[in-house]
Design a protein around this motif. Structure first.
Motif, PDB file in Angstrom:
ATOM      1  N   ALA A   4      29.072   4.555 -22.202  1.00 58.60           N
ATOM      2  CA  ALA A   4      28.542   4.160 -20.895  1.00 58.60           C
ATOM      3  C   ALA A   4      29.560   3.342 -20.107  1.00 58.60           C
ATOM      4  O   ALA A   4      29.657   3.475 -18.873  1.00 58.60           O
ATOM      5  N   LEU A   5      30.327   2.527 -20.782  1.00 56.27           N
ATOM      6  CA  LEU A   5      31.283   1.660 -20.102  1.00 56.27           C
ATOM      7  C   LEU A   5      32.468   2.421 -19.521  1.00 56.27           C
ATOM      8  O   LEU A   5      33.172   1.918 -18.642  1.00 56.27           O
ATOM      9  N   GLU A   6      32.694   3.633 -19.989  1.00 59.37           N
ATOM     10  CA  GLU A   6      33.783   4.438 -19.452  1.00 59.37           C
ATOM     11  C   GLU A   6      33.575   4.782 -17.987  1.00 59.37           C
ATOM     12  O   GLU A   6      34.537   4.944 -17.227  1.00 59.37           O
ATOM     13  N   SER A   7      32.318   4.855 -17.559  1.00 57.69           N
ATOM     14  CA  SER A   7      32.029   5.219 -16.169  1.00 57.69           C
ATOM     15  C   SER A   7      31.161   4.188 -15.447  1.00 57.69           C
ATOM     16  O   SER A   7      30.832   4.373 -14.267  1.00 57.69           O
ATOM     17  N   ALA A   8      30.814   3.107 -16.107  1.00 58.29           N
ATOM     18  CA  ALA A   8      29.936   2.104 -15.503  1.00 58.29           C
ATOM     19  C   ALA A   8      30.649   1.347 -14.384  1.00 58.29           C
ATOM     20  O   ALA A   8      31.821   0.989 -14.509  1.00 58.29           O
ATOM     21  N   ALA A   9      29.922   1.099 -13.298  1.00 59.93           N
ATOM     22  CA  ALA A   9      30.462   0.348 -12.161  1.00 59.93           C
ATOM     23  C   ALA A   9      30.073  -1.116 -12.325  1.00 59.93           C
ATOM     24  O   ALA A   9      29.100  -1.595 -11.734  1.00 59.93           O
ATOM     25  N   LEU A  10      30.831  -1.830 -13.143  1.00 56.45           N
ATOM     26  CA  LEU A  10      30.548  -3.234 -13.395  1.00 56.45           C
ATOM     27  C   LEU A  10      31.114  -4.109 -12.273  1.00 56.45           C
ATOM     28  O   LEU A  10      32.094  -3.740 -11.646  1.00 56.45           O
ATOM     29  N   PRO A  11      30.499  -5.276 -12.013  1.00 58.19           N
ATOM     30  CA  PRO A  11      29.366  -5.855 -12.758  1.00 58.19           C
ATOM     31  C   PRO A  11      28.040  -5.186 -12.411  1.00 58.19           C
ATOM     32  O   PRO A  11      27.865  -4.657 -11.315  1.00 58.19           O
ATOM     33  N   MET A  12      27.124  -5.248 -13.344  1.00 59.13           N
ATOM     34  CA  MET A  12      25.764  -4.780 -13.140  1.00 59.13           C
ATOM     35  C   MET A  12      24.855  -5.629 -14.015  1.00 59.13           C
ATOM     36  O   MET A  12      25.318  -6.420 -14.841  1.00 59.13           O
ATOM     37  N   THR A  13      23.559  -5.476 -13.851  1.00 57.70           N
ATOM     38  CA  THR A  13      22.625  -6.280 -14.637  1.00 57.70           C
ATOM     39  C   THR A  13      22.486  -5.709 -16.046  1.00 57.70           C
ATOM     40  O   THR A  13      22.803  -4.536 -16.296  1.00 57.70           O
ATOM     41  N   VAL A  14      22.009  -6.539 -16.948  1.00 57.96           N
ATOM     42  CA  VAL A  14      21.749  -6.097 -18.312  1.00 57.96           C
ATOM     43  C   VAL A  14      20.789  -4.917 -18.304  1.00 57.96           C
ATOM     44  O   VAL A  14      20.987  -3.934 -19.025  1.00 57.96           O
ATOM     45  N   LYS A  15      19.758  -4.984 -17.473  1.00 58.86           N
ATOM     46  CA  LYS A  15      18.770  -3.907 -17.414  1.00 58.86           C
ATOM     47  C   LYS A  15      19.391  -2.592 -16.953  1.00 58.86           C
ATOM     48  O   LYS A  15      19.116  -1.529 -17.520  1.00 58.86           O
ATOM     49  N   GLN A  16      20.232  -2.663 -15.927  1.00 55.51           N
ATOM     50  CA  GLN A  16      20.866  -1.444 -15.422  1.00 55.51           C
ATOM     51  C   GLN A  16      21.720  -0.789 -16.497  1.00 55.51           C
ATOM     52  O   GLN A  16      21.682   0.433 -16.677  1.00 55.51           O
ATOM     53  N   LEU A  17      22.489  -1.599 -17.210  1.00 51.39           N
ATOM     54  CA  LEU A  17      23.343  -1.043 -18.259  1.00 51.39           C
ATOM     55  C   LEU A  17      22.511  -0.554 -19.435  1.00 51.39           C
ATOM     56  O   LEU A  17      22.757   0.525 -19.976  1.00 51.39           O
ATOM     57  N   ALA A  18      21.494  -1.333 -19.827  1.00 49.10           N
ATOM     58  CA  ALA A  18      20.641  -0.948 -20.960  1.00 49.10           C
ATOM     59  C   ALA A  18      19.927   0.370 -20.683  1.00 49.10           C
ATOM     60  O   ALA A  18      19.815   1.227 -21.573  1.00 49.10           O
ATOM     61  N   ASP A  19      19.458   0.555 -19.458  1.00 49.91           N
ATOM     62  CA  ASP A  19      18.752   1.789 -19.096  1.00 49.91           C
ATOM     63  C   ASP A  19      19.661   3.011 -19.177  1.00 49.91           C
ATOM     64  O   ASP A  19      19.189   4.134 -19.377  1.00 49.91           O
ATOM     65  N   SER A  20      20.963   2.797 -18.991  1.00 50.54           N
ATOM     66  CA  SER A  20      21.898   3.926 -18.991  1.00 50.54           C
ATOM     67  C   SER A  20      22.283   4.370 -20.401  1.00 50.54           C
ATOM     68  O   SER A  20      22.953   5.393 -20.564  1.00 50.54           O
ATOM     69  N   LEU A  21      21.864   3.635 -21.416  1.00 49.80           N
ATOM     70  CA  LEU A  21      22.287   3.924 -22.784  1.00 49.80           C
ATOM     71  C   LEU A  21      21.415   4.952 -23.489  1.00 49.80           C
ATOM     72  O   LEU A  21      21.774   5.443 -24.557  1.00 49.80           O
TER      73      LEU A  21
ATOM     74  N   LYS B 104      21.006  -4.010 -36.229  1.00 56.84           N
ATOM     75  CA  LYS B 104      21.963  -3.182 -35.481  1.00 56.84           C
ATOM     76  C   LYS B 104      21.934  -1.736 -35.954  1.00 56.84           C
ATOM     77  O   LYS B 104      22.018  -1.447 -37.141  1.00 56.84           O
ATOM     78  N   ASP B 105      21.829  -0.837 -34.990  1.00 57.15           N
ATOM     79  CA  ASP B 105      21.792   0.599 -35.250  1.00 57.15           C
ATOM     80  C   ASP B 105      23.191   1.172 -35.026  1.00 57.15           C
ATOM     81  O   ASP B 105      23.911   0.749 -34.119  1.00 57.15           O
ATOM     82  N   ALA B 106      23.548   2.156 -35.832  1.00 55.73           N
ATOM     83  CA  ALA B 106      24.881   2.756 -35.725  1.00 55.73           C
ATOM     84  C   ALA B 106      25.115   3.430 -34.380  1.00 55.73           C
ATOM     85  O   ALA B 106      26.261   3.671 -33.984  1.00 55.73           O
ATOM     86  N   ARG B 107      24.044   3.715 -33.638  1.00 50.17           N
ATOM     87  CA  ARG B 107      24.192   4.392 -32.340  1.00 50.17           C
ATOM     88  C   ARG B 107      24.569   3.428 -31.223  1.00 50.17           C
ATOM     89  O   ARG B 107      25.068   3.861 -30.178  1.00 50.17           O
ATOM     90  N   TRP B 108      24.304   2.149 -31.411  1.00 52.95           N
ATOM     91  CA  TRP B 108      24.409   1.200 -30.304  1.00 52.95           C
ATOM     92  C   TRP B 108      25.794   1.116 -29.687  1.00 52.95           C
ATOM     93  O   TRP B 108      25.963   1.300 -28.481  1.00 52.95           O
TER      94      TRP B 108
END
Length: 229
Positions: free
Chosen positions: A173-190, A162-166
């Motif tokens: 990202a979750l403050e503005s994310a339009a969930l639900p979404m796929t793991v890939k979509q969320l991971a790409d936004s990080l 685990k990295d301290a940035r994660w």
């Protein structure tokens, strides 16, 4: 198999075992090395006697309500239906946040049926004192999916790196994310490159996100907001 590194012998309940039982119970078939696990301030090594026990171990440790865990705690003496004195060794003793301690027996479902273990467990449960455990639970391979166990094992491996940035990146990202979404979509936004997937998986197990853990967690898995404050 994913191997986790660093070492410290696990604290255990100590008991003098009857002659003839000790050599049988001490058959250690595998070791899981846990580093920097959230429950303990030092690394620990946990022994298990079967692949089934290992899978249950990973899932127990992935639970956010687990406070502590002991493997192969002291034996319980009980009498069966015929009055014969017997001994039973639980596989794990788990303490939860609510203070409850649960003694866990891990067995293959076929063995439970063949040995009529459910009937035997009734006598074992009656013999347990409150200073040892509040409840008894039997876990078999039918209580979880293989994917569920592998997901938990993967979480422990990702957490080791685990990295301290994660988590800050995921929280932002979750403050503005339009969930639900796929793991890939969320991971790409990080903006964490290959670590994005790992960060999302850790987020699922640490309460930031929710997902179906009984199926393989992959790029197409749908994630929703978790219940972590």
């Amino acid at each position: 198999m994913i191997f986790l590194t660093a070492v410290l012998m696990l604290h255990r309940y100590q008991a003098v075992q009857p002659v003839g039982l000790q050599s049988v119970r001490n058959r250690v078939l595998g070791v899981v090395w846990l580093s920097s696990y959230r429950l303990w301030d030092r690394p620990r090594v946990v022994h298990f006697e079967s692949k089934l026990e290992q899978r249950v171990l990973f899932m127990l440790l992935a639970g956010n309500d687990v406070v502590d865990l002991w493997e192969q705690p002291r034996f319980v003496t009980y009498r069966d239906l015929s009055g014969q004195r017997k001994y039973h060794f639980f596989d794990f003793l788990v303490q939860f946040e609510d203070g409850q301690r649960v003694a866990i027996a891990v067995k293959p479902e076929k063995e439970v049926k063949r040995m009529r273990f459910m009937s035997e467990l009734r006598y074992i449960r009656e013999a347990i004192s409150k200073d040892f455990a509040d409840q008894v639970r039997l876990i078999t391979n039918s209580d979880f999916t293989k994917a569920e166990a592998l997901n938990a094992e993967r979480y422990h491996d990702f957490r080791r790196h685990k990295d301290a940035r994660w988590m800050p990146a995921l929280e932002t990202a979750l403050e503005s994310a339009a969930l639900p979404m796929t793991v890939k979509q969320l991971a790409d936004s990080l903006d964490l490159e290959r670590d994005g997937f790992r960060a999302v998986v850790v987020g699922i197990y640490e309460g930031l996100l929710e997902a179906d853990r009984t199926a393989p967690i992959n790029a197409e898995t749908l994630v929703m907001m978790g219940d972590r404050p």
